[in-house]
Design a protein around this motif. Structure first.
Motif, PDB file in Angstrom:
ATOM      1  N   PHE A  17       0.823  -1.210   0.000  1.00  0.00           N
ATOM      2  CA  PHE A  17       0.000   0.000   0.000  1.00  0.00           C
ATOM      3  C   PHE A  17       0.860   1.263   0.000  1.00  0.00           C
ATOM      4  CE2 PHE A  17      -2.586  -3.370   1.846  1.00  0.00           C
ATOM      5  CZ  PHE A  17      -3.661  -3.341   0.975  1.00  0.00           C
ATOM      6  N   ASN A  18       1.995   1.210   0.688  1.00  0.00           N
ATOM      7  CA  ASN A  18       2.929   2.335   0.652  1.00  0.00           C
ATOM      8  C   ASN A  18       3.463   2.551  -0.760  1.00  0.00           C
ATOM      9  OD1 ASN A  18       3.163   3.308   3.495  1.00  0.00           O
ATOM     10  ND2 ASN A  18       3.710   1.171   3.822  1.00  0.00           N
ATOM     11  N   ALA A  19       3.725   1.473  -1.473  1.00  0.00           N
ATOM     12  CA  ALA A  19       4.211   1.577  -2.852  1.00  0.00           C
ATOM     13  C   ALA A  19       3.153   2.218  -3.749  1.00  0.00           C
ATOM     14  CB  ALA A  19       4.606   0.198  -3.381  1.00  0.00           C
ATOM     15  N   LEU A  20       1.890   1.869  -3.521  1.00  0.00           N
ATOM     16  CA  LEU A  20       0.823   2.459  -4.324  1.00  0.00           C
ATOM     17  C   LEU A  20       0.760   3.970  -4.101  1.00  0.00           C
ATOM     18  CD1 LEU A  20      -2.075  -0.138  -3.947  1.00  0.00           C
ATOM     19  CD2 LEU A  20      -0.414   0.079  -5.805  1.00  0.00           C
ATOM     20  N   GLN A  21       0.967   4.408  -2.871  1.00  0.00           N
ATOM     21  CA  GLN A  21       0.957   5.840  -2.581  1.00  0.00           C
ATOM     22  C   GLN A  21       2.076   6.566  -3.327  1.00  0.00           C
ATOM     23  OE1 GLN A  21       1.173   5.765   1.763  1.00  0.00           O
ATOM     24  NE2 GLN A  21      -0.840   6.760   1.788  1.00  0.00           N
ATOM     25  N   ASP A  30      -3.438  -2.733  -9.877  1.00  0.00           N
ATOM     26  CA  ASP A  30      -3.097  -2.417  -8.489  1.00  0.00           C
ATOM     27  C   ASP A  30      -3.024  -0.910  -8.281  1.00  0.00           C
ATOM     28  OD1 ASP A  30      -2.923  -5.098  -7.837  1.00  0.00           O
ATOM     29  OD2 ASP A  30      -0.773  -5.186  -8.193  1.00  0.00           O
ATOM     30  N   GLN A  31      -2.336  -0.222  -9.170  1.00  0.00           N
ATOM     31  CA  GLN A  31      -2.190   1.225  -9.041  1.00  0.00           C
ATOM     32  C   GLN A  31      -3.540   1.922  -9.134  1.00  0.00           C
ATOM     33  OE1 GLN A  31       0.859   2.661  -8.190  1.00  0.00           O
ATOM     34  NE2 GLN A  31      -0.552   4.304  -7.699  1.00  0.00           N
ATOM     35  N   THR A  39     -11.479   3.972  -3.834  1.00  0.00           N
ATOM     36  CA  THR A  39     -10.658   3.077  -3.005  1.00  0.00           C
ATOM     37  C   THR A  39      -9.406   3.737  -2.424  1.00  0.00           C
ATOM     38  OG1 THR A  39      -9.662   2.266  -5.056  1.00  0.00           O
ATOM     39  CG2 THR A  39     -11.443   0.943  -4.104  1.00  0.00           C
ATOM     40  N   ARG A  40      -9.141   4.972  -2.773  1.00  0.00           N
ATOM     41  CA  ARG A  40      -7.930   5.644  -2.294  1.00  0.00           C
ATOM     42  C   ARG A  40      -7.861   5.696  -0.767  1.00  0.00           C
ATOM     43  NH1 ARG A  40      -7.812  10.756  -4.836  1.00  0.00           N
ATOM     44  NH2 ARG A  40      -7.063   9.583  -6.626  1.00  0.00           N
ATOM     45  N   ASN A  41      -8.990   5.941  -0.106  1.00  0.00           N
ATOM     46  CA  ASN A  41      -8.972   6.004   1.357  1.00  0.00           C
ATOM     47  C   ASN A  41      -8.574   4.675   1.989  1.00  0.00           C
ATOM     48  OD1 ASN A  41      -9.605   8.711   1.503  1.00  0.00           O
ATOM     49  ND2 ASN A  41     -11.798   8.356   1.718  1.00  0.00           N
ATOM     50  N   LEU A  42      -8.965   3.559   1.371  1.00  0.00           N
ATOM     51  CA  LEU A  42      -8.531   2.249   1.872  1.00  0.00           C
ATOM     52  C   LEU A  42      -7.018   2.101   1.761  1.00  0.00           C
ATOM     53  CD1 LEU A  42     -11.236  -0.203   0.502  1.00  0.00           C
ATOM     54  CD2 LEU A  42     -10.713   0.270   2.883  1.00  0.00           C
ATOM     55  N   VAL A  43      -6.473   2.463   0.605  1.00  0.00           N
ATOM     56  CA  VAL A  43      -5.021   2.385   0.404  1.00  0.00           C
ATOM     57  C   VAL A  43      -4.302   3.251   1.437  1.00  0.00           C
ATOM     58  CG1 VAL A  43      -3.119   2.924  -1.172  1.00  0.00           C
ATOM     59  CG2 VAL A  43      -5.186   1.828  -2.048  1.00  0.00           C
ATOM     60  N   ASN A  44      -4.741   4.490   1.588  1.00  0.00           N
ATOM     61  CA  ASN A  44      -4.092   5.393   2.543  1.00  0.00           C
ATOM     62  C   ASN A  44      -4.210   4.879   3.971  1.00  0.00           C
ATOM     63  OD1 ASN A  44      -3.246   7.232   0.587  1.00  0.00           O
ATOM     64  ND2 ASN A  44      -5.123   8.421   0.718  1.00  0.00           N
TER      65      ASN A  44
END
Length: 85
Positions: A17-21, A30-31, A39-44
């Motif tokens: 998830f850090n890599a996606l950020q 994935d990106q 879904t950005r809030n889930l990743v963050n």
């Protein structure tokens, strides 16, 4: 050549998830998790809080274990995932 999905491929952690950020997702799909406002809030959240990621992962695995999986003559192995045999 093998391409790991994150820098700590042998550890169970939230590095993915850090890599996606950092816009370093290996796969476009994935990106898209970070790029999408849905879904950005889930990743963050998972990037910031590894404990939450572990807890939610555990809940999801439990939920999946309760699915009624078909096997033997009740199910089928598809030759192509998108089509019924």
């Amino acid at each position: 050549a093998e391409q790991p999905l994150d820098a700590t491929r042998n550890d169970f952690d939230n590095a993915y998830f850090n890599a996606l950020q950092m816009k370093s997702g290996v796969l476009f799909s994935d990106q898209a998790l970070f790029n999408s406002p849905v879904t950005r809030n889930l990743v963050n959240g998972y990037a910031l809080n590894q404990t939450k990621f572990f807890f939610d992962f555990q809940k999801a695995m439990r939920k999946m274990s309760k699915l009624n999986v078909k096997n033997s003559s009740q199910g089928e192995v598809r030759k192509h995932c998108r089509c019924l045999n």
